[in-house]
Design a protein around this motif. Structure first.
Motif: not given
Length: 226
Positions: A66-82, A142-145, A128-132
């Motif tokens: 997906r040019p121009g985008y990348h994914l990140t993910a975390w478990a539980g509470v969203v990291p403070a920097d995001l 964007g996000f998917s929970e 578990h959250t995946v974010a674009a």
């Protein structure tokens, strides 16, 4: 999706399985049908096989660039920097097809996001959250929970999946949801994953079809003004 009971005021919303006798009773009391949702299942659980083996369709979608985008993910509470950019991205749910059901206005801030994630953790489940992420500025678009039961005992449940309007049309919803499914299967290969989508949400239903979900039931929501 993550939702707070305080967000619903002066109405009662009831969901019943389409076709059962309770539906007639609720309909007579509420007087109006507000939203029809379609439940769908993917994965292997008991005698409910999905059309595609777990991970096959998901991996194919997840690997598409997906040019121009990348994914990140975390478990539980969203990291403070995001946290701030994630809270800002929650408006992607504002235009989600809801029929005529009125859940009130939901304003998401960091405090609410943290509280919702902690509530899921306290009951023993895992979020578990995946974010674009827009690669040009690092903002979440964007996000998917996905909520998984403790120890993988039972079905997983997709919560919200959404993309900000100005970033739609790039296949981000499919990619995020596929990544979430792959994560679940990496932990619990045999787990079944449930998703509920409004009948008139054609774009998300196409995402579900692409990932190998198959319809299992319909539910109808009725709303009574108090």
């Amino acid at each position: 999706m993550l939702r707070d009971a305080a967000d619903v005021v002066e109405v009662q919303v009831r969901e019943v399985q389409a076709g059962v006798r309770q539906r007639q009773y609720v309909a007579e009391a509420a007087r109006r049908e507000e939203r029809v949702t379609e439940g769908a299942l993917a994965g292997l659980c008991d005698d409910r096989p999905a059309p595609l083996a777990p991970g096959r369709a998901d991996r194919r979608v997840a690997e598409q660039p997906r040019p121009g985008y990348h994914l990140t993910a975390w478990a539980g509470v969203v990291p403070a920097d995001l946290a701030e950019t994630y809270a800002a991205s929650r408006r992607a749910m504002d235009d989600m097809p809801m029929g005529d059901t009125d859940y009130g206005t939901v304003i998401w801030d960091v405090e609410r996001l943290v509280a919702a994630a902690e509530t899921i953790e306290k009951r023993g489940d895992s979020l578990h959250t995946v974010a674009a992420v827009d690669s040009s500025d690092g903002t979440i678009v964007g996000f998917s929970e996905l909520v998984l039961p403790a120890g993988g005992e039972g079905d997983g449940q997709h919560y919200g999946t959404a993309v900000l309007p100005e970033h739609r049309g790039h296949g981000l919803a499919s990619k995020m949801k596929a990544e979430a499914v792959l994560h679940a299967h990496s932990l619990y290969p045999g787990i079944a994953l449930l998703t509920d989508t409004a009948e008139d949400n054609a774009s998300m239903r196409r995402v579900n079809d692409r990932l190998g979900y198959r319809p299992t039931h319909r539910a109808v929501e009725y709303q009574l003004d108090l």
